[in-house]
Scaffold this motif. Sequence first.
Motif, mmCIF file in Angstrom:
data_model
loop_
_atom_site.group_PDB
_atom_site.id
_atom_site.type_symbol
_atom_site.label_atom_id
_atom_site.label_comp_id
_atom_site.label_asym_id
_atom_site.label_seq_id
_atom_site.Cartn_x
_atom_site.Cartn_y
_atom_site.Cartn_z
ATOM 1 N N ASN A 44 0.166 0.897 9.964
ATOM 2 C CA ASN A 44 -1.128 1.274 10.724
ATOM 3 C C ASN A 44 -1.199 2.755 10.882
ATOM 4 O OD1 ASN A 44 -3.043 0.383 12.309
ATOM 5 N ND2 ASN A 44 -2.038 1.053 14.149
ATOM 6 N N PHE A 45 -0.194 3.570 10.297
ATOM 7 C CA PHE A 45 -0.431 5.019 10.430
ATOM 8 C C PHE A 45 -0.899 5.691 9.370
ATOM 9 C CE2 PHE A 45 1.686 9.316 10.389
ATOM 10 C CZ PHE A 45 1.047 9.787 11.763
ATOM 11 N N GLN A 50 -2.975 11.438 10.344
ATOM 12 C CA GLN A 50 -1.758 11.548 11.236
ATOM 13 C C GLN A 50 -2.128 10.583 12.845
ATOM 14 O OE1 GLN A 50 1.472 13.678 10.739
ATOM 15 N NE2 GLN A 50 0.671 12.973 8.685
ATOM 16 N N ALA A 51 -2.623 9.555 12.493
ATOM 17 C CA ALA A 51 -2.819 8.883 13.730
ATOM 18 C C ALA A 51 -2.709 7.277 13.428
ATOM 19 C CB ALA A 51 -4.141 9.068 14.269
ATOM 20 N N ASN A 52 -2.340 6.404 14.449
ATOM 21 C CA ASN A 52 -2.165 4.948 14.279
ATOM 22 C C ASN A 52 -3.634 4.222 14.170
ATOM 23 O OD1 ASN A 52 0.703 4.478 13.722
ATOM 24 N ND2 ASN A 52 0.941 5.523 15.706
ATOM 25 N N VAL A 53 -4.338 4.436 13.026
ATOM 26 C CA VAL A 53 -5.664 3.818 13.203
ATOM 27 C C VAL A 53 -6.128 2.900 12.313
ATOM 28 C CG1 VAL A 53 -6.463 5.661 14.566
ATOM 29 C CG2 VAL A 53 -6.543 5.878 12.132
ATOM 30 N N LYS B 559 -9.695 12.483 16.877
ATOM 31 C CA LYS B 559 -8.549 12.980 16.062
ATOM 32 C C LYS B 559 -7.530 11.995 16.247
ATOM 33 C CE LYS B 559 -7.125 17.022 16.599
ATOM 34 N NZ LYS B 559 -7.126 18.551 16.693
ATOM 35 N N ASP B 560 -7.001 11.945 17.245
ATOM 36 C CA ASP B 560 -5.685 11.197 17.702
ATOM 37 C C ASP B 560 -5.677 9.466 17.446
ATOM 38 O OD1 ASP B 560 -7.203 11.010 20.077
ATOM 39 O OD2 ASP B 560 -5.223 11.883 21.220
ATOM 40 N N GLY B 561 -7.098 8.903 17.381
ATOM 41 C CA GLY B 561 -7.213 7.455 17.627
ATOM 42 C C GLY B 561 -7.694 7.348 18.955
ATOM 43 N N HIS B 807 -4.116 -2.313 22.003
ATOM 44 C CA HIS B 807 -3.560 -1.736 20.521
ATOM 45 C C HIS B 807 -3.002 -2.692 19.648
ATOM 46 C CE1 HIS B 807 -2.631 1.856 18.276
ATOM 47 N NE2 HIS B 807 -1.558 1.236 17.869
ATOM 48 N N ASP B 815 0.073 2.888 22.042
ATOM 49 C CA ASP B 815 0.449 3.838 20.915
ATOM 50 C C ASP B 815 1.492 4.646 21.203
ATOM 51 O OD1 ASP B 815 0.641 4.862 18.627
ATOM 52 O OD2 ASP B 815 -1.576 5.513 18.366
ATOM 53 N N HIS B 817 2.950 6.947 19.544
ATOM 54 C CA HIS B 817 2.704 8.343 18.799
ATOM 55 C C HIS B 817 1.766 8.977 19.672
ATOM 56 C CE1 HIS B 817 2.390 10.596 15.342
ATOM 57 N NE2 HIS B 817 1.164 10.455 15.075
ATOM 58 N N LYS B 832 -0.335 19.274 17.080
ATOM 59 C CA LYS B 832 0.795 18.887 16.248
ATOM 60 C C LYS B 832 1.368 20.129 15.610
ATOM 61 C CE LYS B 832 -0.492 14.142 15.715
ATOM 62 N NZ LYS B 832 -1.755 13.906 15.670
#
Lengths: 110, 845
Positions: A44-45, A50-53, B559-561, B807, B815, B817, B832
């Motif tokens: 999923n990454f 650089q995100a789980n989308v 950007k981070d979802g 999720h 998530d 992350h 980051k």
Amino acid sequence: MSQWITICKHQELSENSGVCALFEGQQVAVFYCKRNADLYAVSNFDPIAQANVISRGIMGSVQEQAYVASPLYKQRFDLNTGICIDSPEFALKTYLVRIEADQVQLKKAG
Amino acid sequence: MTKQRIVVVGNGMVGHKFIDTLITDDSVDYDVITFSEEPRLAYDRVQLSGFFSGKTADDLALTDAGYYQEHGINFVLNDKVVELDTNNNQVVTSSGRIESYDKLVLATGSYPFVPPIPGSDQEHCHVYRTIDDLEAITASGKVSKSGVVIGGGLLGLEAANALTNLGLETHVVEFAPRLMAVQLDNGGGALLRRKIEDLGVKVHTEKATSEITTGEFCRYRMNFADGSFLETDTIIFSAGIRPQDELARQFGLEVGQRGGIVINDHCQTSAANVYAIGECALWQGKIFGLVAPGYQMAKVAASHIKGQQLSFSGADMSTKLKLLGIDVASIGEVHGNTPGAQSYTYNDEIEQVYKRLIVSADGKKLVGAVLVGDAQAYGTLLQLLLNDMTLPENPSVLILPNTGEESSAGLGIEALPDSASICSCFDVTKGDIKQAVAAGCSSMSALKESTKASTGCGGCSALTKQVLDVELANLGFEVNNNFCEHFAYSRQELTDIIRIKKISTFDQLLNTCGTGLGCEICKPAVGSILASYWNDYVLEDAHIELQDSNDLYLGNIQKDGTYSVVPRIAGGEITPDKLITLGQVANEFDLYTKITGGQRVDLFGAQLHELPAIWKKLVDAGFETGHAYGKSVRTVKSCVGSTWCRYGVDDSMALAINIENRYKGLRSPHKIKFAVSGCTRECAEAQTKDIGIIATDKGWNMYVCGNGGMRPRHGDLFASDLDQQTLQAYIDRLLMFYIRTADRLQRTSVWLENLEGGLDYLKEVVIEDKLNLAAELEQEMQVNINNYQCEWKTTLQNPEKLKRFKHFVNSDATDSHLAFELDREQRIPAKKEKIQSIKILQLTE
Ligand code: SRM
Ligand SMILES: Cc1cc2nc3c(=O)[nH]c(=O)nc-3n(C[C@H](O)[C@H](O)[C@H](O)COP(=O)(O)OP(=O)(O)OC[C@H]3O[C@@H](n4cnc5c(N)ncnc54)[C@H](O)[C@@H]3O)c2cc1C
Ligand code: SF4
Ligand code: FES
């Protein structure tokens, strides 16, 4: 030898799109293509954004080859090999996936 | 026949070019050996700064050992040539190796000049020339807080950029009164300084460093001749380069008074079988500190050795580059050394653009030019200079905004000058695209590969595609307006098919006229057309696969979802109670809160599983979705109007709210924005919107097809002094006509520019009803309005749909992350890494 592990029921999958499953501590995007009755499972990454989308991307095909386009910057990843069609230096991990008696199951590839 | 033995001293950019030129033409075999003082074979010094944005030594390499071996080139690294014997045709290296030659090529480049300042030889004092230097600077950066570059020339500013990228507080210390003294005049230097200071780099001019001692607060203290001082932890010397002519000087070859190995037009030195090329060579009293002239010399020397007759005839030193993200260009002679020369200066202090043209005494020829802040005219000006062309009657048009070439006011792509920058990420102009198309690129993917256009942020892709289409059409190709490989139709044709055959799902459409599985291009576009006609709930099972992540989760992906939450605030009017609710919700879910450019409030950082709970609270408090995620009606910007404003001639507030509520939820090829101003002072900036409305003392003026954003366009006056009813009918018709006929992701501005017949035709259709469509268009709009629903409200009532907002399908975990940090008292995504370095684009050839 790894085992098949059930993650959800068939009807919990989203037709012609993806869901994300937690599988042995990892995030796996599972896609169900109703048009050709195929299942795909990849990590999923998104290695580029650089995100789980990845599970939230749109499924598509290029010359019959199924892919998912990341929702963030739209790079396309081949759903069979995980390789990024637009930047082949990136790839998603792939997993084995099947439906057994209405149960969607995952297994580590290789 | 024995092979000629060629020794090449120095394996830099030019030395390598020489060898490469020699071996690509393998008609004669040479026995070549090259020595390098550096530990590696040639690399791209021009792109050296790329090292700080992640390029490795391998990425920069111009060649590798395998290539040299394959072509029988011998090379010795880490070994400096220290003696030269032109009588016996021999060189000696520092390791004691002796090599004899038939032909000797000196390609020793130059070395950074370090002024003889006491204390300049300490551990954290560097120069900026080799990969080794950059590695040492990086190491110093890790143990430093601040850095100084001595020298404000071109390379010095690159070094300053490197220091900022390393996260250091950066200073530039320059001896001269301005930056880039060689390339720029006073005005250009002054503006460049202002821009660089705006980026946080501190500039100190007219400072001569007299010594470097131990600092009190930092590692070092630099004392200046005028008694002032500056403390810093790291220092980079960039005070100019000197030709590396040591061998020539010591062993009897002719060198110039101020250095440089003297060469003739064939690049021969005073010893006929010894050549000098690149930055170490002095031709007609000039050193060329750029790579292109060096490459030219390499070709000339190689041809001469082969008995051919190329000759070197100098090179143009014009340069255009981006320094710390700022466009700077210098063309020809800029210091007024040409007798009688006159100049034109354009200085825009607001936009921070400086341009100066220097022309000959008779005003007919270009002598030089300086451009800072906007270097678009570079290509045109350079052509004028290089081809010695006659200037236009009034040369000032060359530097005035928007008149660079043909006038581009209000016209389509065709009217854009070739110098117009299409992709700013990769500095690709319309001319570049034209060239690529002429060379055979006929698809977006081919174009991307060859020009890189549209492969960065992607923001220019629509514009790039248009230029591509126009160019293909100009070349006589039939432009294929097909959506994608799945549908051999244009958007307009698909719209007609959907409308006439009353198709309501993607599956039906695919079965009727498509192939394959669809893709991220056709799916959202079809989703949008379906919504424009039937206005179904977007999360209907059959439509789910069509939605971009934004529509899919009814929020804008970040950007981070995570997602943003933008409730509708019609016309920008909000009660205190609602404002309090927004604050409470943001507080409860710890959402970053910001007033948007569209007069409403955006709450950022919501995770998928939080969206329903957040929206539940908002919907309960009377909010609706703002459709910030959709290609749909966004905002109606307002001014307060006659209710409060002493100049207001009509109630712009009420009209704005009215319009927003009428058209909210309307899906379209691209987003649609409106604004309503209460008088001609135009505080709502209505003329920059798709539909802009301005009150007059007799009614309302309607402006259409304005655009802010990437390529701003002022709206055109469409009709004057309208009553509200007529205004509404015109808007209904115009928008539905746009929805029917526009391309995907085509704003109304671009649509109008491409509409055959233009504004007049649009008036005929909408006002005069020439196509007899008015009633149908109005009725289609009414269907849309009748079917309006707040997508969030509908979703909250549907437990099945709410399941999607998790999720994981099989766990309530979130998530792991995601990471956040606090900034100015709000929660933002954790950084980051340090913000990506500012890209530096270099001119090479
Ligand atoms: C939030 C906001 C910036 C802000 O913090 O103020 C914003 C945020 C985004 N804008 Fe914007 N724009 C915002 C006002 C504007 C404005 C100002 C205005 O509306 O008056 C403009 C110029 C006016 C115009 O559209 O002509 C604007 C021109 C753009 C463009 C360029 C469109 C063009 O035609 O050139 C894009 C890119 C696109 O749509 O392709 C864009 C795209 C975006 C996207 C969708 C980028 C993305 O894909 O993530 C951002 C979504 C953020 C989010 O998650 O909500 N945004 N954007 C503003 C939201 C207004 C609102 O309340 O809905
Ligand atoms: C940061 C930076 C940015 C630049 N940007 C641009 C730009 O945008 N555009 C542009 O046109 N130019 C630019 N330049 C200049 C360009 O890099 C030079 O013009 C080009 O490298 C000159 O090539 P050269 O082969 O003559 O010298 P070099 O590339 O310096 O090569 C000379 C080599 O010879 C070696 N050597 C010297 N003496 C001996 C010896 N006695 N024995 C053995 N080896 C020896 C040196 O160690 C070096 O490796 C830039 C330079 C730098 C440092
Ligand atoms: S200008 Fe708009 S699109 Fe660009 S970063 Fe700001 S909000 Fe995002
Ligand atoms: S402007 Fe072209 S990719 Fe960013």
